[in-house]
Design a protein around this motif. Sequence first.
Motif, PDB file in Angstrom:
ATOM      1  N   UNK A  91       0.862  -1.189   0.000  1.00  0.00           N
ATOM      2  CA  UNK A  91       0.000   0.000   0.000  1.00  0.00           C
ATOM      3  C   UNK A  91       0.889   1.226   0.000  1.00  0.00           C
ATOM      4  N   UNK A  92       0.484   2.230  -0.781  1.00  0.00           N
ATOM      5  CA  UNK A  92       1.246   3.472  -0.901  1.00  0.00           C
ATOM      6  C   UNK A  92       0.316   4.576  -1.394  1.00  0.00           C
ATOM      7  N   UNK A 135     -11.279  -8.511  -2.965  1.00  0.00           N
ATOM      8  CA  UNK A 135     -10.439  -9.710  -3.002  1.00  0.00           C
ATOM      9  C   UNK A 135     -10.318 -10.273  -1.588  1.00  0.00           C
ATOM     10  N   UNK A 136      -9.934 -11.530  -1.450  1.00  0.00           N
ATOM     11  CA  UNK A 136      -9.888 -12.144  -0.108  1.00  0.00           C
ATOM     12  C   UNK A 136      -8.630 -11.768   0.694  1.00  0.00           C
ATOM     13  N   UNK A 137      -8.342 -10.477   0.774  1.00  0.00           N
ATOM     14  CA  UNK A 137      -7.212  -9.985   1.563  1.00  0.00           C
ATOM     15  C   UNK A 137      -7.698  -8.872   2.478  1.00  0.00           C
ATOM     16  N   UNK A 138      -7.097  -8.797   3.648  1.00  0.00           N
ATOM     17  CA  UNK A 138      -7.406  -7.720   4.575  1.00  0.00           C
ATOM     18  C   UNK A 138      -6.384  -6.607   4.392  1.00  0.00           C
ATOM     19  N   UNK A 139      -6.756  -5.398   4.748  1.00  0.00           N
ATOM     20  CA  UNK A 139      -5.865  -4.257   4.571  1.00  0.00           C
ATOM     21  C   UNK A 139      -4.568  -4.422   5.355  1.00  0.00           C
ATOM     22  N   UNK A 140      -4.605  -5.136   6.480  1.00  0.00           N
ATOM     23  CA  UNK A 140      -3.384  -5.306   7.267  1.00  0.00           C
ATOM     24  C   UNK A 140      -2.407  -6.310   6.651  1.00  0.00           C
ATOM     25  N   UNK A 141      -2.791  -6.958   5.566  1.00  0.00           N
ATOM     26  CA  UNK A 141      -1.897  -7.866   4.847  1.00  0.00           C
ATOM     27  C   UNK A 141      -1.031  -7.125   3.824  1.00  0.00           C
ATOM     28  N   UNK A 142      -1.292  -5.844   3.634  1.00  0.00           N
ATOM     29  CA  UNK A 142      -0.541  -5.038   2.682  1.00  0.00           C
ATOM     30  C   UNK A 142       0.609  -4.341   3.404  1.00  0.00           C
ATOM     31  N   UNK A 143       1.780  -4.414   2.825  1.00  0.00           N
ATOM     32  CA  UNK A 143       2.989  -3.834   3.416  1.00  0.00           C
ATOM     33  C   UNK A 143       3.185  -2.400   2.945  1.00  0.00           C
TER      34      UNK A 143
END
Length: 87
Positions: free
Chosen positions: A21-22, A65-73
């Motif tokens: 994330x950026x 998509x099946x990802x949570x925001x905290x999975x993004x670096x």
Amino acid sequence: MKYFILYVSHSQDFTQELYVKTKSMEHLLMQIERYADGYLSTSKGSIHTMNVASIFAREVEPSLIPLKKNQFATINENKSYSTKDLE
């Protein structure tokens, strides 16, 4: 914040996915270009960019998509470097 999946190809047989994330696509591309001949560090992993054949970035919406925001670096510029920084 914008959310991206980076597909990092080291060879034809090995592609790594990195969730980042950026601020924007332009900001992400600027950071990749800045550290293209060194080491790109994130809060969840790193890429030795000297060994990379190609990088493809795709913007995604985390709710679709099946990802949570905290999975993004986030990219850690303090730990990233270019070989030009070492000269």
